[in-house]
Design an enzyme around this catalytic site. Sequence first.
Site, PDB file in Angstrom:
ATOM      1  N   ASP A   7       0.797  -1.229   0.000  1.00 20.67           N
ATOM      2  CA  ASP A   7       0.000   0.000   0.000  1.00 20.67           C
ATOM      3  C   ASP A   7       0.829   1.277   0.000  1.00 20.67           C
ATOM      4  OD1 ASP A   7      -2.304  -1.639   0.180  1.00 20.67           O
ATOM      5  OD2 ASP A   7      -2.078  -1.751   2.350  1.00 20.67           O
ATOM      6  N   GLY A  50      -5.012  -0.999  -1.890  1.00 27.05           N
ATOM      7  CA  GLY A  50      -4.336   0.150  -1.322  1.00 27.05           C
ATOM      8  C   GLY A  50      -4.900   0.598   0.016  1.00 27.05           C
ATOM      9  N   HIS A 100     -12.980   4.653 -26.130  1.00 24.56           N
ATOM     10  CA  HIS A 100     -12.938   3.898 -24.869  1.00 24.56           C
ATOM     11  C   HIS A 100     -12.551   4.847 -23.738  1.00 24.56           C
ATOM     12  CE1 HIS A 100      -8.663   3.859 -25.957  1.00 24.56           C
ATOM     13  NE2 HIS A 100      -8.420   3.749 -24.664  1.00 24.56           N
ATOM     14  N   GLN A 136      -3.180  -8.998  -6.442  1.00 29.25           N
ATOM     15  CA  GLN A 136      -2.127  -7.993  -6.312  1.00 29.25           C
ATOM     16  C   GLN A 136      -1.182  -8.290  -5.153  1.00 29.25           C
ATOM     17  OE1 GLN A 136      -4.273  -3.887  -6.912  1.00 29.25           O
ATOM     18  NE2 GLN A 136      -5.784  -5.506  -6.608  1.00 29.25           N
TER      19      GLN A 136
END
Length: 210
Positions: A7, A50, A100, A136
């Site tokens: 984080d 995070g 996009h 992650q």
Amino acid sequence: ALPGTIDLDIACTEYTIGFDTAVNTAMQAIDKIRDSSTSHERCSIIEVMGRNAGYIALWCGMATGAEDILIPESFDGNLPKVEQQIIEHLLRNRAKGKTHHMVINAEGVGHSYGMAKRIEQATGVETRASILGHMQRGGSPCPYDRVLSTRLGAAAGKMILDGEFGYLVGMKNNHIAKIPLADVAGKLKMIQPDDEMVQEAKLMGISFGD
């Protein structure tokens, strides 16, 4: 002590062990989602980890060319306002011919699935949310994290041999630094409004929903 968290929210150190690996892991996933988003002319909302700090979102957003980055440090809890700003940004880009749109959303903001549904309803643009989650936190460490942990570990070992205790071994100005634990304990590092990377991202046309 050594600073280990994806984080990057430990006070008094510029880098933490695991952050760069997490950003690389998330970036690779985001690149794949972006390919699909471009092909299908979608808006994609991609939620990264995070906790209450937006560093992973900020770095991933800049690295992948996101149009919007949502971080908890600039989120005041007014979700309708943030969504409206994304909607307006998306429609402006559509009017310019961009087909996009990608939003990187920190988990400290959240609401990705509901946000995607409401943005699609408001714009008519197909919008999908992806939450990358705990992928992650896994995987093989990247070279930078391997070197960083080795350097910090070596410095910590030398401090023990020298009888120096009560410190965090961190990084300042890209150099190893001894930081008193009293300066670190109970404190979190957060992205500040005048953060240099935030200002640079805004110059590139990235919106932060604020």
